[in-house]
Design a protein around this motif. Structure first.
Motif, PDB file in Angstrom:
ATOM      1  N   ILE A 128     -39.018 -22.832  10.299  1.00 42.24           N
ATOM      2  CA  ILE A 128     -38.589 -22.275   9.012  1.00 42.24           C
ATOM      3  C   ILE A 128     -38.253 -20.813   9.229  1.00 42.24           C
ATOM      4  CG2 ILE A 128     -39.280 -21.769   6.652  1.00 42.24           C
ATOM      5  CD1 ILE A 128     -41.029 -24.291   6.805  1.00 42.24           C
ATOM      6  N   TYR A 129     -36.996 -20.473   8.971  1.00 43.20           N
ATOM      7  CA  TYR A 129     -36.496 -19.128   9.224  1.00 43.20           C
ATOM      8  C   TYR A 129     -36.507 -18.240   7.989  1.00 43.20           C
ATOM      9  CZ  TYR A 129     -35.025 -20.690  13.803  1.00 43.20           C
ATOM     10  OH  TYR A 129     -35.031 -21.161  15.084  1.00 43.20           O
ATOM     11  N   ALA A 130     -36.405 -18.833   6.817  1.00 38.63           N
ATOM     12  CA  ALA A 130     -36.360 -18.024   5.597  1.00 38.63           C
ATOM     13  C   ALA A 130     -36.726 -18.882   4.399  1.00 38.63           C
ATOM     14  CB  ALA A 130     -34.976 -17.420   5.401  1.00 38.63           C
ATOM     15  N   ILE A 131     -37.336 -18.235   3.411  1.00 39.05           N
ATOM     16  CA  ILE A 131     -37.619 -18.861   2.125  1.00 39.05           C
ATOM     17  C   ILE A 131     -37.124 -17.856   1.088  1.00 39.05           C
ATOM     18  CG2 ILE A 131     -39.393 -19.766   0.588  1.00 39.05           C
ATOM     19  CD1 ILE A 131     -41.028 -20.322   3.196  1.00 39.05           C
ATOM     20  N   LEU A 132     -35.931 -18.112   0.559  1.00 35.43           N
ATOM     21  CA  LEU A 132     -35.233 -17.101  -0.225  1.00 35.43           C
ATOM     22  C   LEU A 132     -35.041 -17.520  -1.674  1.00 35.43           C
ATOM     23  CD1 LEU A 132     -32.500 -16.169   2.392  1.00 35.43           C
ATOM     24  CD2 LEU A 132     -34.678 -15.033   1.963  1.00 35.43           C
ATOM     25  N   ASP A 133     -35.031 -16.522  -2.525  1.00 34.37           N
ATOM     26  CA  ASP A 133     -34.788 -16.700  -3.952  1.00 34.37           C
ATOM     27  C   ASP A 133     -33.310 -17.033  -4.155  1.00 34.37           C
ATOM     28  OD1 ASP A 133     -34.521 -16.443  -6.705  1.00 34.37           O
ATOM     29  OD2 ASP A 133     -35.921 -14.758  -6.807  1.00 34.37           O
ATOM     30  N   CYS A 134     -33.023 -18.142  -4.782  1.00 31.80           N
ATOM     31  CA  CYS A 134     -31.636 -18.577  -5.002  1.00 31.80           C
ATOM     32  C   CYS A 134     -30.902 -17.715  -6.021  1.00 31.80           C
ATOM     33  CB  CYS A 134     -31.605 -20.033  -5.449  1.00 31.80           C
ATOM     34  SG  CYS A 134     -32.135 -21.183  -4.189  1.00 31.80           S
ATOM     35  N   ARG A 135     -31.620 -16.863  -6.733  1.00 36.23           N
ATOM     36  CA  ARG A 135     -30.987 -15.996  -7.725  1.00 36.23           C
ATOM     37  C   ARG A 135     -30.382 -14.749  -7.091  1.00 36.23           C
ATOM     38  NH1 ARG A 135     -36.222 -15.733 -11.374  1.00 36.23           N
ATOM     39  NH2 ARG A 135     -36.986 -15.403  -9.258  1.00 36.23           N
ATOM     40  N   LYS A 136     -30.589 -14.576  -5.795  1.00 35.11           N
ATOM     41  CA  LYS A 136     -30.018 -13.420  -5.106  1.00 35.11           C
ATOM     42  C   LYS A 136     -28.519 -13.604  -4.916  1.00 35.11           C
ATOM     43  CE  LYS A 136     -33.953 -11.844  -2.447  1.00 35.11           C
ATOM     44  NZ  LYS A 136     -34.457 -11.531  -1.118  1.00 35.11           N
ATOM     45  N   ASN A 137     -27.866 -12.497  -4.648  1.00 37.06           N
ATOM     46  CA  ASN A 137     -26.448 -12.512  -4.348  1.00 37.06           C
ATOM     47  C   ASN A 137     -26.227 -13.343  -3.079  1.00 37.06           C
ATOM     48  OD1 ASN A 137     -23.831 -11.919  -3.492  1.00 37.06           O
ATOM     49  ND2 ASN A 137     -23.958  -9.787  -4.153  1.00 37.06           N
ATOM     50  N   PRO A 138     -25.295 -14.295  -3.092  1.00 41.17           N
ATOM     51  CA  PRO A 138     -25.053 -15.113  -1.900  1.00 41.17           C
ATOM     52  C   PRO A 138     -24.699 -14.298  -0.660  1.00 41.17           C
ATOM     53  CG  PRO A 138     -23.973 -16.090  -3.789  1.00 41.17           C
ATOM     54  CD  PRO A 138     -24.508 -14.757  -4.230  1.00 41.17           C
ATOM     55  N   LYS A 139     -24.088 -13.152  -0.842  1.00 48.26           N
ATOM     56  CA  LYS A 139     -23.769 -12.287   0.308  1.00 48.26           C
ATOM     57  C   LYS A 139     -25.055 -11.802   0.994  1.00 48.26           C
ATOM     58  CE  LYS A 139     -19.234 -11.620   0.125  1.00 48.26           C
ATOM     59  NZ  LYS A 139     -18.350 -12.123   1.120  1.00 48.26           N
ATOM     60  N   SER A 140     -26.084 -11.465   0.201  1.00 50.77           N
ATOM     61  CA  SER A 140     -27.333 -10.998   0.799  1.00 50.77           C
ATOM     62  C   SER A 140     -28.038 -12.136   1.535  1.00 50.77           C
ATOM     63  CB  SER A 140     -28.251 -10.383  -0.249  1.00 50.77           C
ATOM     64  OG  SER A 140     -28.756 -11.368  -1.114  1.00 50.77           O
ATOM     65  N   ILE A 141     -27.902 -13.358   1.010  1.00 51.11           N
ATOM     66  CA  ILE A 141     -28.490 -14.520   1.702  1.00 51.11           C
ATOM     67  C   ILE A 141     -27.747 -14.747   3.016  1.00 51.11           C
ATOM     68  CG2 ILE A 141     -28.822 -17.018   1.585  1.00 51.11           C
ATOM     69  CD1 ILE A 141     -29.311 -16.665  -1.434  1.00 51.11           C
ATOM     70  N   ASP A 142     -26.417 -14.660   2.974  1.00 53.15           N
ATOM     71  CA  ASP A 142     -25.604 -14.838   4.177  1.00 53.15           C
ATOM     72  C   ASP A 142     -25.951 -13.781   5.223  1.00 53.15           C
ATOM     73  OD1 ASP A 142     -23.645 -15.864   5.878  1.00 53.15           O
ATOM     74  OD2 ASP A 142     -22.083 -14.588   5.024  1.00 53.15           O
TER      75      ASP A 142
END
Length: 95
Positions: free
Chosen positions: A77-91
């Motif tokens: 597991i590399y990341a557990i991220l909030d889906c409400r964040k900007n998709p660019k920051s997730i990328d």
């Protein structure tokens, strides 16, 4: 298979816990839900949608996604991220 949560993903869990604990008092419920979803990977690893080169498990109770890869006998597991964040920051985080 063995599930391995990398340190940076552990920090994501801590950050989510702190957010929900301070805003709503649901920190413990958040942890229980996230770890239940992670444990479901023992049965359902590899069936999730691929996103940014990782499998993406959407959690059931909170708007979070678990990004993981299946490598040999490990589910990492590399990341557990909030889906409400900007998709660019997730990328950027997963690049």
């Amino acid at each position: 298979m063995k599930i391995q949560i990398l340190d940076i993903a552990q920090q994501d869990i801590i950050d989510g816990f702190n957010f929900y604990e301070t805003t709503t008092g649901l920190g413990d419920y958040f942890l229980d839900s996230i770890y239940a979803d992670i444990e479901s990977l023992y049965l359902y690893y590899g069936i999730h949608f691929c996103c940014f080169g990782y499998y993406r498990l959407l959690t059931r109770r909170f708007p979070f996604a678990v990004y993981y890869k299946v490598e040999d006998v490990h589910i990492r597991i590399y990341a557990i991220l909030d889906c409400r964040k900007n998709p660019k920051s997730i990328d950027n985080r997963l690049a």
